[in-house]
Design a protein around this motif. Structure first.
Motif, mmCIF file in Angstrom:
data_model
loop_
_atom_site.group_PDB
_atom_site.id
_atom_site.type_symbol
_atom_site.label_atom_id
_atom_site.label_comp_id
_atom_site.label_asym_id
_atom_site.label_seq_id
_atom_site.Cartn_x
_atom_site.Cartn_y
_atom_site.Cartn_z
ATOM 1 N N VAL A 59 0.912 -1.118 0.177
ATOM 2 C CA VAL A 59 -0.027 -0.131 0.097
ATOM 3 C C VAL A 59 0.713 1.479 -0.061
ATOM 4 O O VAL A 59 0.560 2.228 -0.701
ATOM 5 N N MET A 60 1.934 1.417 0.598
ATOM 6 C CA MET A 60 2.849 2.427 0.955
ATOM 7 C C MET A 60 3.617 2.457 -0.527
ATOM 8 O O MET A 60 3.610 3.838 -0.987
ATOM 9 N N ILE B 39 -3.156 9.282 1.827
ATOM 10 C CA ILE B 39 -4.440 8.367 2.018
ATOM 11 C C ILE B 39 -4.094 6.837 2.169
ATOM 12 O O ILE B 39 -4.447 6.194 2.801
ATOM 13 N N GLY B 40 -2.855 6.614 1.453
ATOM 14 C CA GLY B 40 -2.241 5.142 1.619
ATOM 15 C C GLY B 40 -1.812 4.861 3.087
ATOM 16 O O GLY B 40 -1.911 3.708 3.621
ATOM 17 N N LEU B 41 -1.174 6.377 3.684
ATOM 18 C CA LEU B 41 -0.901 6.073 5.304
ATOM 19 C C LEU B 41 -2.010 5.681 5.954
ATOM 20 O O LEU B 41 -1.730 5.128 7.036
ATOM 21 N N ILE B 42 -2.870 6.454 5.518
ATOM 22 C CA ILE B 42 -4.225 6.144 6.516
ATOM 23 C C ILE B 42 -4.560 4.727 6.425
ATOM 24 O O ILE B 42 -5.013 3.985 7.573
ATOM 25 N N ILE C 168 -4.474 -1.274 8.487
ATOM 26 C CA ILE C 168 -3.965 -2.371 8.303
ATOM 27 C C ILE C 168 -3.205 -2.805 9.725
ATOM 28 O O ILE C 168 -3.217 -3.968 10.185
ATOM 29 N N LEU C 169 -2.459 -1.826 10.001
ATOM 30 C CA LEU C 169 -1.369 -2.281 11.319
ATOM 31 C C LEU C 169 -2.339 -2.296 12.691
ATOM 32 O O LEU C 169 -2.002 -3.374 13.456
ATOM 33 N N LEU D 153 -7.618 4.394 -6.607
ATOM 34 C CA LEU D 153 -6.816 3.982 -5.589
ATOM 35 C C LEU D 153 -7.280 4.763 -4.246
ATOM 36 O O LEU D 153 -7.298 4.110 -3.217
ATOM 37 N N ILE D 154 -7.326 6.024 -4.112
ATOM 38 C CA ILE D 154 -7.790 6.830 -2.994
ATOM 39 C C ILE D 154 -8.979 6.192 -2.651
ATOM 40 O O ILE D 154 -9.193 6.127 -1.280
ATOM 41 N N ILE D 155 -10.116 6.026 -3.280
ATOM 42 C CA ILE D 155 -11.128 5.667 -2.950
ATOM 43 C C ILE D 155 -11.224 4.369 -2.210
ATOM 44 O O ILE D 155 -11.728 4.051 -1.158
#
Length: 219
Positions: free
Chosen positions: A80-81, A94-97, A102-103, A147-149
């Motif tokens: 994802v990152m 947004i990927g970090l969110i 996930i974590l 991807l953002i969505i």
């Protein structure tokens, strides 16, 4: 010697889990993006294979379940990152969110007292990411906003307190059914014009599961 062989035998699923993560280091090479799609498919196959082997070899254990969650957290976070920041700062943030989700979900599942199996699994997000990339390549469009969505929607559905049993992967229980799911991912990659149909199956099952969540929440 026999004890060593027994330990190796019992840890075959754990070895498979680890092998599903290690090749992702290729993403950090100069041409890493070229290998992104096959690495995502490979990771999904290994993630499913470790569970099948644990059952078939009678090697299920609490340690193995935790190892599987840790490997998922590491591999899905990396994917994802990598994808997020490849498509710009906004997509990366947004990927970090999504990574945080996930974590949190993965760490929560390490607690033996954890009983909530609701929400969408982290590898559902990875499959959605795969389809976004395949369709973008097939139809020549920028997948950033798709991807953002997907990152945002999966971040939310990871934490819903209801089961999502209508996801395609959730409905596949036998080894043969799981094999067919992974074959469909390979087919979507190698035979591009099958990708829209296969992607639609996964996405519609995801959306249908969300509708059922809303129905259940009102009961």
């Amino acid at each position: 010697m026999n004890n060593i062989l027994k330990k190796v035998y019992k840890n075959i699923p754990n070895i498979v889990s680890i092998l599903g993560v290690l090749p992702l280091v290729i993403l950090f090479t100069d041409n890493g993006y070229l290998y992104l799609i096959p690495l995502i498919i490979y990771n999904n196959i290994m993630d499913d294979l470790d569970g099948i082997l644990a059952i078939k070899l009678n090697a299920k254990s609490e340690f193995g379940a935790r190892m599987d969650n840790v490997c998922d957290a590491v591999s899905h976070t990396i994917i994802v990152m990598f994808v997020g920041f490849h498509y710009g700062a906004i997509c990366g943030i947004i990927g970090l969110i999504a990574v945080a989700a996930i974590l949190i979900r993965s760490v929560a599942r390490l607690d033996p007292s954890h009983t909530n199996s609701g929400g969408s699994p982290t590898n559902e997000l990875i499959r959605h990411t795969l389809f976004a990339l395949l369709l973008a390549e097939l139809f020549s469009f920028d997948p950033t906003w798709v991807l953002i969505i997907m990152f945002l929607s999966n971040t939310i559905t990871m934490f819903v307190p209801y089961l999502m049993p209508y996801l395609i992967r959730s409905m596949t229980k036998s080894a043969m059914a799981i094999l067919l799911v992974n074959v469909s991912l390979i087919l979507a990659w190698l035979v591009p014009y099958t990708a829209p149909v296969i992607a639609a199956g996964f996405i519609f099952s995801y959306l249908y599961s969300i509708i059922k969540i809303r129905v259940n929440s009102k009961k």
